[in-house]
Scaffold this active site. Structure first.
Site: not given
Ligand code: PMP
Length: 366
Positions: A102, A172, A196
């Site tokens: 991510w 994040d 989450k």
């Molecule tokens: N950052 C992290 C740490 C994540 O775990 C995730 C999704 N699992 C995301 C960003 C992306 O999130 P989204 O699907 O809400 O765009």
């Protein structure tokens, strides 16, 4: 079939009492004489919901009064771009700590609008750790901010101290928001997809310091106007309602926060999360049959990732676990292996049932 223990990485388990409440409001919400999804986002009834969601998030996270709280759409992935767009222009430096899938994606999006690079990465060791106090973070001269991923959902690592830098942090928090306390004041921007620890997908919590809002205003002036839907300062002015927000998602998030507050808030869940993650790691360390992925100092309390010494057994583990009522223990598709996501709403006994299952599995296959 009965509900299983759900170890899904996200969308993930929600608190049982909240699910019950949600059922009720689909048809009739308060005195609205219509369901929660059927009323205007401009109605008094909905304004009370979003105000309460904001007030609760401020309380449970200790967000300073001069920070803004937004509930946006587009997921954490939109924040990868939006943070950079609002904080930095083509000449500006944004520095990234690259600790997993991510953060790598965040850099790609930021590099579209500014000078964004990773200044530290654990890619060469399969993202098995995050920087610790002994690691120097080579922040570039004049860098505007440093971005980090507080908890790495895929690799199963987590920061246990804030990155030690002299510029504002961008965090994040998608997979560990409200799972433990955090010093909000050290941050310019904090963001998290709700799916989450906070509720359903489709809502993203975004927390902005006065510095971040001022930079967004300045970027707007410098560019002749940021795109409205990507403009922090505008979203703050409009109270997250420049357009129609995810009303049901915000309602659900407000109820999850109420559930969390009644049970003692973040401090209560932090202690519980630490204790139960320790139980599972102790099991993984007990026998060579299991191979935990993350280095001990970087281990996540939310997403625990491991392998079996004989990887051929992993698909069998996933299938047998699912039959035994333990759901979604397969590792992320990019990494394979096994992963247990243990967000706030996962009942405590789920972890003990998992450990019992693991012991039995080892007895049968070890
Ligand atoms: N950052 C992290 C740490 C994540 O775990 C995730 C999704 N699992 C995301 C960003 C992306 O999130 P989204 O699907 O809400 O765009």
């Amino acid at each position: 079939m009965a509900r299983a223990y759900n170890f899904s990485a996200g969308p993930a388990v929600l608190p049982e009492p909240v699910l019950e409440e949600l059922k009720g409001v689909l048809h009739e919400f308060g005195s609205a004489r219509a369901g929660i999804m059927e009323i205007s986002h401009r109605s008094k009834d909905f304004q009370a919901v979003i105000d309460s969601a904001e007030a609760r998030l401020r309380r449970v996270m200790g967000i300073p009064d001069d920070y803004a709280v937004l509930f946006l759409q587009g997921g954490a992935s939109m924040q990868f771009y939006m943070t950079a767009l609002n904080l930095a222009g083509p000449e500006d430096r944004l520095d990234y700590i690259s600790t997993g899938t991510w953060s790598a994606k965040a850099i790609v999006e930021a590099a579209r609008v500014c000078d964004a690079v990773d200044i530290w990465s654990s890619k060469d060791s399969a993202f098995d750790h995050v920087p610790g106090p002994q690691d120097i973070l080579p922040v570039r001269e004049g860098a505007v901010a440093v971005h980090y991923t507080s908890n790495n959902t895929v690799a199963g690592t987590q920061f246990h101290a804030l990155p030690a830098v002299d510029v504002p942090l961008i965090a994040d928090l998608s997979s560990d928001i409200c799972s433990r306390t955090i010093d909000v004041k050290k941050h310019g921007v904090l963001y998290a997809g709700a799916q989450k620890n906070l509720g359903p997908s489709g809502v993203t919590a975004v927390i902005l310091s006065p510095w971040a809002i001022a930079r967004s205003e300045a970027r707007g002036k410098a560019t002749g106007g940021l795109p409205s839907m990507l403009n922090y300062a505008l979203m703050v002015k409009k109270g997250s309602m420049f357009n129609t927000p995810n009303t049901f998602g915000i309602f659900a998030l407000e109820r999850v926060l109420a559930w969390l507050e009644v049970r003692g808030g973040v401090a209560h869940f932090a202690a519980r999360n630490t204790a139960r993650a320790a139980r599972l790691y102790a099991e993984l360390d007990r026998s060579d049959f299991w191979r935990p992925r993350a280095r001990p100092a970087s281990r996540s309390e939310m997403n625990i990732a491991w392998r079996i010494s004989n990887p051929d057994l992993e698909p069998i583990f996933v299938t047998e676990a699912s039959e035994a009522g333990l759901l979604a223990l397969k590792g992320h598709r990019s990494m394979g292996g096994l992963r247990a996501s243990m967000y706030n709403a996962l009942p405590d006994n789920a972890v003990d049932v998992l450990i019992d299952f693991m012991r039995d599995f080892e007895r049968r296959h070890g």
